[in-house]
Structures are given as structure tokens and as C-alpha cells.
Motif scaffolding. Structure first.
Motif, mmCIF file in Angstrom:
data_model
loop_
_atom_site.group_PDB
_atom_site.id
_atom_site.type_symbol
_atom_site.label_atom_id
_atom_site.label_comp_id
_atom_site.label_asym_id
_atom_site.label_seq_id
_atom_site.Cartn_x
_atom_site.Cartn_y
_atom_site.Cartn_z
ATOM 1 N N ASP A 87 0.867 -1.177 0.013
ATOM 2 C CA ASP A 87 -0.028 0.155 0.113
ATOM 3 C C ASP A 87 0.761 1.297 -0.051
ATOM 4 N N ASP A 88 2.232 1.215 0.307
ATOM 5 C CA ASP A 88 3.027 2.430 0.007
ATOM 6 C C ASP A 88 3.178 3.018 -1.209
ATOM 7 N N TYR A 89 2.512 2.039 -2.279
ATOM 8 C CA TYR A 89 2.683 2.452 -3.742
ATOM 9 C C TYR A 89 1.492 3.372 -3.953
ATOM 10 N N VAL A 90 0.693 3.449 -3.328
ATOM 11 C CA VAL A 90 -0.840 4.149 -3.667
ATOM 12 C C VAL A 90 -0.452 5.515 -4.268
ATOM 13 N N ALA A 91 0.139 6.313 -3.580
ATOM 14 C CA ALA A 91 0.460 7.626 -3.950
ATOM 15 C C ALA A 91 1.499 7.648 -5.177
ATOM 16 N N ARG A 92 2.358 6.979 -5.240
ATOM 17 C CA ARG A 92 3.076 7.043 -6.506
ATOM 18 C C ARG A 92 2.290 6.363 -7.582
ATOM 19 N N ALA A 93 1.463 5.555 -7.543
ATOM 20 C CA ALA A 93 0.819 5.180 -8.798
ATOM 21 C C ALA A 93 -0.328 6.217 -9.094
ATOM 22 N N LEU A 94 -1.006 6.735 -8.203
ATOM 23 C CA LEU A 94 -2.008 8.006 -8.707
ATOM 24 C C LEU A 94 -1.251 8.684 -9.448
ATOM 25 N N SER A 95 0.110 9.054 -8.784
ATOM 26 C CA SER A 95 0.824 10.282 -9.352
ATOM 27 C C SER A 95 1.180 9.854 -10.740
ATOM 28 N N SER A 96 1.433 8.535 -11.013
ATOM 29 C CA SER A 96 1.855 7.953 -12.234
ATOM 30 C C SER A 96 0.721 8.025 -13.468
#
Length: 219
Positions: A87-96
Motif C-alpha cells: 500500500d506504500d505504492y498508492v500515492a506513487r501509482a496515482l501520481s503516475s
């Protein structure tokens, strides 16, 4: 008809997702990919409405695939498939450029609702992921909760009910059935709620609903 590409390096996961999507006549799986580089080529070739991307794939991981599709301006909307440990990837994924985040262990109906929401132009974040993110806010949680409650205080009781159901991950049609109203009425409520609260999509609305205590994080 929502056209979908499934990208996951595990055959059993792809088969399971494909089987769930096949249960909905309004969804068509047009292709599959088993690694990141193949996912980019398949999406560019088929230009589906939605691509379901596993985060961890050989070649290019899901985040890099999402970023590459965003760079290439492919109109396909990206929804990430993840596990709780990622779940640490959530912000990075949304920004991608990702439009949604869904747990692989989630309910099959949630997958169908999420695909329709994302294909229709909305953003979708699994309620379970929202709950986890809110729980991890630590000392900031109290202050954010107070601010969120102030923001929703001006909503009517019906608007609060609709916001809570959005936060629980329900699509407009499901909310309409739950509240015994027509779907058009729900769309009007949702549009008004977004304007009054200053949120742009269902992801932001869901987070606000959790922070304001309208949705039980344990459910």
C-alpha cells in the motif's frame, strides 16, 4: 461495453480475474499480458478502456508501465491490483496516472464495480486500502478527522448517506438501490457533494468520508 486488458505475471491470477470479469456481459477482456513490457505493447495495440496492472511484474513493474502509458498519452485508464503489503505504492501509482487501486483479495463484485467506475471516467480506490491509509496517519489522524468533520457538517443527512456509500466503494447504481432512488438522483447528489466539499473524484471523496468517520474502517 468496457474493454479490459489484464496484466499480471501469474497465470492463476489472470485466470481468476478473467473469470470474474466474464460474469458481467458489459465487460470484455480483449487481451492479457504477463510482463510489463508486453503490457505496454498490448495496451498500445488494443487501446482498451481499462488495463488492470499488477504492481510487481518482470521487465517493467506496474508503476513504470503506468508512467509509460501516461507519457505515451494512451487514453486507456489504469487500475492497479495490489496486496496489503504494497500500500506504500498508492500515492506513487496515482501520481503516475493510475485511476484506481484494488486489492487482489477483494470481493469479486468490487472488481466489477471498479472496472465500470474507472471505464466511466471516475477514480476508484478500494475502501480497504483507504481504511489502511487513514489508520496509518498516526498523530495526524485526529487533526485530519476534525477538519474532515467540519467539511461535511454542512451536508444534509441524505448527502452524508450518499457520501458514506461512496466511501464504502459503491457505484451510483448500487447506491440508488440501497437508498431506493433512481440512479439519476444519486448522480445529482454526488455531483453536488463533490462541488460542496471541493473534491475532484470518488477517491478523494472516499478518503474524506473515512476521515470524517462516515465509514467504519474495520468493515
Amino acid at each position: 461495453m468496457a474493454r479490459v486488458v489484464i496484466a499480471d505475471d501469474e497465470y492463476l491470477v489472470r485466470a481468476g480475474v478473467r473469470g470474474i470479469l466474464a460474469s458481467d456481459p458489459r465487460i470484455e477482456v480483449v487481451a492479457e499480458a504477463e510482463d510489463g513490457r508486453q503490457a505496454v505493447e498490448v495496451v498500445r495495440s488494443h487501446v482498451p478502456d481499462v488495463v488492470l496492472l499488477d504492481i510487481q511484474m518482470p521487465g517493467l513493474d506496474g508503476l513504470r508501465v503506468a508512467g509509460e502509458l501516461h507519457r505515451l498519452a494512451v487514453p486507456t485508464r489504469v487500475m492497479m491490483l495490489t496486496t496489503f503489503s504494497q500500500d506504500d505504492y498508492v500515492a506513487r501509482a496515482l501520481s503516475s496516472g493510475a485511476a484506481g487501486f484494488l486489492l487482489k483479495s477483494g470481493d469479486p463484485q468490487e472488481l466489477l464495480s471498479a472496472v465500470h467506475a474507472v471505464a466511466g471516467g471516475a477514480a476508484y480506490l478500494s475502501p480497504a486500502i483507504v481504511a489502511r491509509l487513514i489508520t496509518r496517519l498516526g498523530p495526524e489522524r485526529l487533526a485530519r478527522g476534525m477538519a474532515a468533520r467540519e467539511r461535511v457538517a454542512g451536508l444534509s443527512e441524505r448527502e452524508r448517506q450518499v457520501l458514506a456509500l461512496v466511501g464504502a466503494g459503491l457505484a451510483n447504481a448500487e447506491i440508488a438501490r440501497r437508498l431506493y432512488v433512481v440512479e439519476g438522483t444519486v448522480k445529482t447528489y454526488v455531483r453536488g457533494i463533490f462541488q460542496r466539499l471541493g473534491v475532484r473524484n470518488r477517491v478523494q471523496a472516499a478518503i474524506l468520508a473515512y476521515e470524517a468517520g462516515l465509514v467504519d474502517p474495520e468493515r
